[in-house]
Design a protein around this motif. Sequence first.
Motif, mmCIF file in Angstrom:
data_model
loop_
_atom_site.group_PDB
_atom_site.id
_atom_site.type_symbol
_atom_site.label_atom_id
_atom_site.label_comp_id
_atom_site.label_asym_id
_atom_site.label_seq_id
_atom_site.Cartn_x
_atom_site.Cartn_y
_atom_site.Cartn_z
ATOM 1 N N TRP A 1 0.810 -1.213 0.000
ATOM 2 C CA TRP A 1 0.000 0.000 0.000
ATOM 3 C C TRP A 1 0.843 1.263 0.000
ATOM 4 O O TRP A 1 0.358 2.334 -0.382
ATOM 5 C CB TRP A 1 -0.996 -0.031 1.162
ATOM 6 N N LEU A 2 2.112 1.150 0.396
ATOM 7 C CA LEU A 2 2.997 2.305 0.240
ATOM 8 C C LEU A 2 3.405 2.483 -1.221
ATOM 9 O O LEU A 2 3.393 3.587 -1.760
ATOM 10 C CB LEU A 2 4.248 2.136 1.109
ATOM 11 N N ILE A 3 3.757 1.371 -1.861
ATOM 12 C CA ILE A 3 4.240 1.441 -3.246
ATOM 13 C C ILE A 3 3.084 1.554 -4.230
ATOM 14 O O ILE A 3 3.079 2.431 -5.106
ATOM 15 C CB ILE A 3 5.102 0.215 -3.567
ATOM 16 N N ALA A 4 2.090 0.673 -4.099
ATOM 17 C CA ALA A 4 0.963 0.701 -5.030
ATOM 18 C C ALA A 4 0.003 1.846 -4.726
ATOM 19 O O ALA A 4 -0.592 2.421 -5.632
ATOM 20 C CB ALA A 4 0.211 -0.630 -4.983
ATOM 21 N N GLY A 5 -0.136 2.186 -3.424
ATOM 22 C CA GLY A 5 -1.057 3.241 -3.042
ATOM 23 C C GLY A 5 -0.444 4.621 -3.114
ATOM 24 O O GLY A 5 -0.857 5.475 -3.904
ATOM 25 N N LEU A 6 0.597 4.862 -2.297
ATOM 26 C CA LEU A 6 1.253 6.163 -2.308
ATOM 27 C C LEU A 6 1.924 6.431 -3.659
ATOM 28 O O LEU A 6 1.923 7.560 -4.154
ATOM 29 C CB LEU A 6 2.295 6.216 -1.187
ATOM 30 N N VAL B 1 8.843 -4.737 -7.073
ATOM 31 C CA VAL B 1 9.444 -4.147 -5.874
ATOM 32 C C VAL B 1 8.774 -4.690 -4.617
ATOM 33 O O VAL B 1 9.433 -4.997 -3.616
ATOM 34 C CB VAL B 1 9.329 -2.604 -5.905
ATOM 35 N N VAL B 2 7.464 -4.812 -4.658
ATOM 36 C CA VAL B 2 6.698 -5.247 -3.489
ATOM 37 C C VAL B 2 7.102 -6.649 -3.043
ATOM 38 O O VAL B 2 7.296 -6.899 -1.838
ATOM 39 C CB VAL B 2 5.190 -5.200 -3.782
ATOM 40 N N GLY C 1 -2.479 -14.194 5.799
ATOM 41 C CA GLY C 1 -2.322 -12.816 6.263
ATOM 42 C C GLY C 1 -2.085 -11.848 5.133
ATOM 43 O O GLY C 1 -2.657 -10.742 5.105
ATOM 44 N N ALA C 2 -1.251 -12.231 4.161
ATOM 45 C CA ALA C 2 -0.940 -11.347 3.033
ATOM 46 C C ALA C 2 -2.168 -11.099 2.170
ATOM 47 O O ALA C 2 -2.411 -9.974 1.713
ATOM 48 C CB ALA C 2 0.182 -11.956 2.200
ATOM 49 N N HIS C 3 -2.952 -12.128 1.924
ATOM 50 C CA HIS C 3 -4.147 -11.994 1.083
ATOM 51 C C HIS C 3 -5.162 -11.052 1.738
ATOM 52 O O HIS C 3 -5.775 -10.202 1.072
ATOM 53 C CB HIS C 3 -4.768 -13.364 0.840
ATOM 54 N N PHE C 4 -5.319 -11.190 3.052
ATOM 55 C CA PHE C 4 -6.243 -10.304 3.769
ATOM 56 C C PHE C 4 -5.761 -8.862 3.704
ATOM 57 O O PHE C 4 -6.542 -7.932 3.489
ATOM 58 C CB PHE C 4 -6.387 -10.757 5.219
ATOM 59 N N ALA C 5 -4.440 -8.651 3.872
ATOM 60 C CA ALA C 5 -3.868 -7.306 3.798
ATOM 61 C C ALA C 5 -4.095 -6.689 2.423
ATOM 62 O O ALA C 5 -4.395 -5.495 2.300
ATOM 63 C CB ALA C 5 -2.372 -7.361 4.107
ATOM 64 N N ASN C 6 -3.953 -7.501 1.395
ATOM 65 C CA ASN C 6 -4.136 -7.028 0.016
ATOM 66 C C ASN C 6 -5.567 -6.564 -0.228
ATOM 67 O O ASN C 6 -5.809 -5.488 -0.773
ATOM 68 C CB ASN C 6 -3.777 -8.154 -0.947
#
Length: 329
Positions: free
Chosen positions: A137-142, A298-299, A256-261
């Motif tokens: 969310w920093l790379i894809a979002g910001l 990058v992610v 955990g990663a899927h939920f975060a995504n």
Amino acid sequence: MKFKAIKGHLGIGTEGKDATYVEAAGWGKYRWWRYVLGLVVIFFVGLVVGGIAVPRVAFLLGGQEGLAAVSRLDYAALGPVGGFVAVTAIFPFFLAGILIAVTLVHQRHPRTLVTAREKISWRRVGHGFVAWFVPFWLIAGLGQYLFYPDTFSFNFNFDFATFALFVPLALVFTAIQTTTEELFFRGYIVQGVSLIWSNRVFLALVPAVIFALAHLFNPEASAGGWLTVFFNYFLVPGLVWTAVSLIDGTTELAIGAHFANNIGGSLLMGVAGNAVNAPTLFTVSKFHATYTALSMLVVVPVFLAIAYKVFKRDEASEPVSQSDRIGRR
């Protein structure tokens, strides 16, 4: 970088051999026809029973207009909250189908879709959440804001009362959705095909291909073309999260990663025209497939670095019980 798999013990009196969740496919009853029957059960409960229930959910949300909206697949007509619930309401039924298949058809604990241990490590699930949420969310979002500021906007007409109602619904339904997909693709499918061939490359590729195919009709796939299908579905989460699960010996990180995504896409930043238009804080008016694909390059390394370098894995837990351990065809 060399990883040591997190494993549970195969059992007392078996020379201390360790077992991963993949090897748990050989516990309980595991003949090939049981996996075919299991798939029938899963899809019957998910598609047939769920297909009957979802229109009724839509009726409860919007009456006859809601029912008509779902019949023509116009979930937006139910509003952002109602549309989200209607779209995700089918996943509890798929989850029920998976639990029934593993418990009754294979006669083993559903936990074995996640780990060969006595208990699921929710700490490790949390590690997966943080390790993915922060870089993605920093790379894809910001990054979306920095590179394409004209397409990035705050929802000024934001209804905080609606958002407050939506947050608990999003947390519950997104958790059910992502966990169901993990239990099916990285759990049940991987375990089933492992009985055909236990080669790790084969085990990683099969669910990645199936996952990508299952998401081909998502609006994002149509908007982004082959780049989105390859990077956002086949590579991540299909291939990368499956490889991580095989390395770890559990699906905890992937859950955990899927939920975060997905929870970020439900609460923080939504893309106009997505499969589910949730009442997010920010909206991106145009989907940039090239940037999203490049950001994955990058992610993923950052995700792996956080998951394996920043966080420490748990020690092996208690051995699995005798009832889970005994293999019967």
